[in-house]
Design a protein around this motif. Structure first.
Motif, short mmCIF file in Angstrom:
data_model
loop_
_atom_site.label_atom_id
_atom_site.label_comp_id
_atom_site.label_asym_id
_atom_site.label_seq_id
_atom_site.Cartn_x
_atom_site.Cartn_y
_atom_site.Cartn_z
N PHE A 1 5.51 2.48 -3.57
CA PHE A 1 6.59 1.51 -3.46
C PHE A 1 6.31 0.29 -4.34
O PHE A 1 7.21 -0.27 -4.96
N GLU A 2 5.06 -0.11 -4.40
CA GLU A 2 4.68 -1.26 -5.23
C GLU A 2 5.04 -1.01 -6.69
O GLU A 2 5.45 -1.93 -7.41
N GLY A 3 4.91 0.25 -7.13
CA GLY A 3 5.30 0.60 -8.51
C GLY A 3 6.76 0.30 -8.77
O GLY A 3 7.13 -0.19 -9.85
N MET A 4 7.62 0.59 -7.79
CA MET A 4 9.04 0.29 -7.95
C MET A 4 9.27 -1.21 -8.03
O MET A 4 10.08 -1.69 -8.82
N LEU A 5 8.55 -1.95 -7.21
CA LEU A 5 8.71 -3.41 -7.23
C LEU A 5 8.28 -4.00 -8.57
O LEU A 5 8.89 -4.97 -9.04
N CYS B 1 11.52 2.61 -16.20
CA CYS B 1 10.49 2.37 -15.18
C CYS B 1 11.02 2.75 -13.80
O CYS B 1 10.36 3.47 -13.04
N PHE B 2 12.24 2.28 -13.48
CA PHE B 2 12.82 2.62 -12.18
C PHE B 2 13.01 4.13 -12.03
O PHE B 2 12.73 4.69 -10.98
N ASP B 3 13.49 4.80 -13.08
CA ASP B 3 13.66 6.25 -13.02
C ASP B 3 12.35 6.95 -12.71
O ASP B 3 12.27 7.84 -11.86
N ARG B 4 11.28 6.52 -13.39
CA ARG B 4 9.94 7.10 -13.17
C ARG B 4 9.46 6.85 -11.74
O ARG B 4 8.98 7.75 -11.06
N ALA C 1 8.72 9.33 -8.52
CA ALA C 1 7.41 9.37 -7.86
C ALA C 1 7.56 9.10 -6.36
O ALA C 1 6.91 9.74 -5.53
N PHE C 2 8.45 8.18 -6.02
CA PHE C 2 8.70 7.86 -4.61
C PHE C 2 9.30 9.08 -3.89
O PHE C 2 8.89 9.43 -2.78
N GLN D 1 7.65 11.13 -0.81
CA GLN D 1 8.36 11.33 0.46
C GLN D 1 8.40 12.81 0.80
O GLN D 1 8.19 13.21 1.95
N LYS D 2 8.62 13.65 -0.20
CA LYS D 2 8.71 15.10 0.01
C LYS D 2 7.37 15.66 0.51
O LYS D 2 7.34 16.54 1.36
N THR D 3 6.25 15.13 0.00
CA THR D 3 4.93 15.63 0.40
C THR D 3 4.41 14.97 1.68
O THR D 3 3.37 15.36 2.19
N GLY D 4 5.11 13.96 2.16
CA GLY D 4 4.69 13.28 3.38
C GLY D 4 3.74 12.12 3.14
O GLY D 4 3.27 11.49 4.08
N GLU D 5 3.46 11.81 1.88
CA GLU D 5 2.59 10.67 1.56
C GLU D 5 3.26 9.35 1.93
O GLU D 5 2.60 8.39 2.31
N VAL D 6 4.59 9.32 1.83
CA VAL D 6 5.38 8.14 2.19
C VAL D 6 6.42 8.56 3.23
O VAL D 6 7.03 9.62 3.11
N ILE D 7 6.58 7.73 4.24
CA ILE D 7 7.57 8.00 5.27
C ILE D 7 8.59 6.88 5.24
O ILE D 7 8.23 5.70 5.24
#
Length: 168
Positions: free
Chosen positions: A25-29, A43-46, A50-51, A55-61
């Motif tokens: 998430f920090e990358g998006m910010l 940058c936002f597209d990348r 990644a986000f 989310q798909k792998t469960g690393e981010v909820i």
């Protein structure tokens, strides 16, 4: 919405849940700081890709605050309820729960009660039976943390409590 990023154990000890959005998430910010429009969009597209992968792998909820609050209440009294993931915005675990009694059952041979609440949790009385604590279905029960990590239950609007433990 609340976005919760998984942190390493060291990060979790340093900061309460929600205080550190995590590297994905920090990358998006960070993309917001780019002044060139096409570079910022790239940058936002990348970072959004990644986000989405994280989310798909469960690393981010990602969850709405209402869903997180329901999970906190549902886990109250269980070991998982102490998880930093289920702490409130202030970093503190839930201190009390108020829920309607939907079922009462005497525990065999003890006179103590098994209490089922509207949220689906089941608690057992650990104190000896007492006339001070005589709940009925439909009443609101307030359970809070007692001394030394235990839990106390009282009927809303009445004095007197009994010690309980979460069993389900």
């Amino acid at each position: 919405m609340t976005i919760v990023a998984m942190a390493t154990p060291a990060q979790a000890q340093k900061k309460s849940a929600g205080a550190d959005p995590g590297p994905v998430f920090e990358g998006m910010l960070q993309c917001r700081t780019i002044t060139d429009d096409s570079a910022r969009l790239a940058c936002f597209d990348r970072q959004v890709a990644a986000f989405a992968d994280a989310q798909k792998t469960g690393e981010v909820i990602v969850a709405e605050r209402k869903v997180v609050e329901q999970a906190r209440e549902s886990a109250f009294g269980l070991a998982v309820g102490e998880s930093t993931l289920l702490r409130g915005p202030d970093g503190e675990p839930l201190k009390s729960l108020s829920s309607k009694i939907t079922g009462l059952r005497p525990l065999p041979g003890s006179g103590r009660l098994s209490i089922t609440l509207e949220n689906g949790s089941r608690w057992e009385q650990t104190d000896p039976p007492s006339y001070i604590f005589s709940p009925k279905p439909g009443q609101m029960l307030v359970i809070d943390r007692g001394a030394m990590g235990g839990y106390r239950a009282k009927i809303e609007g009445r004095t007197g409590f009994t010690r309980v433990r979460r069993v389900e």
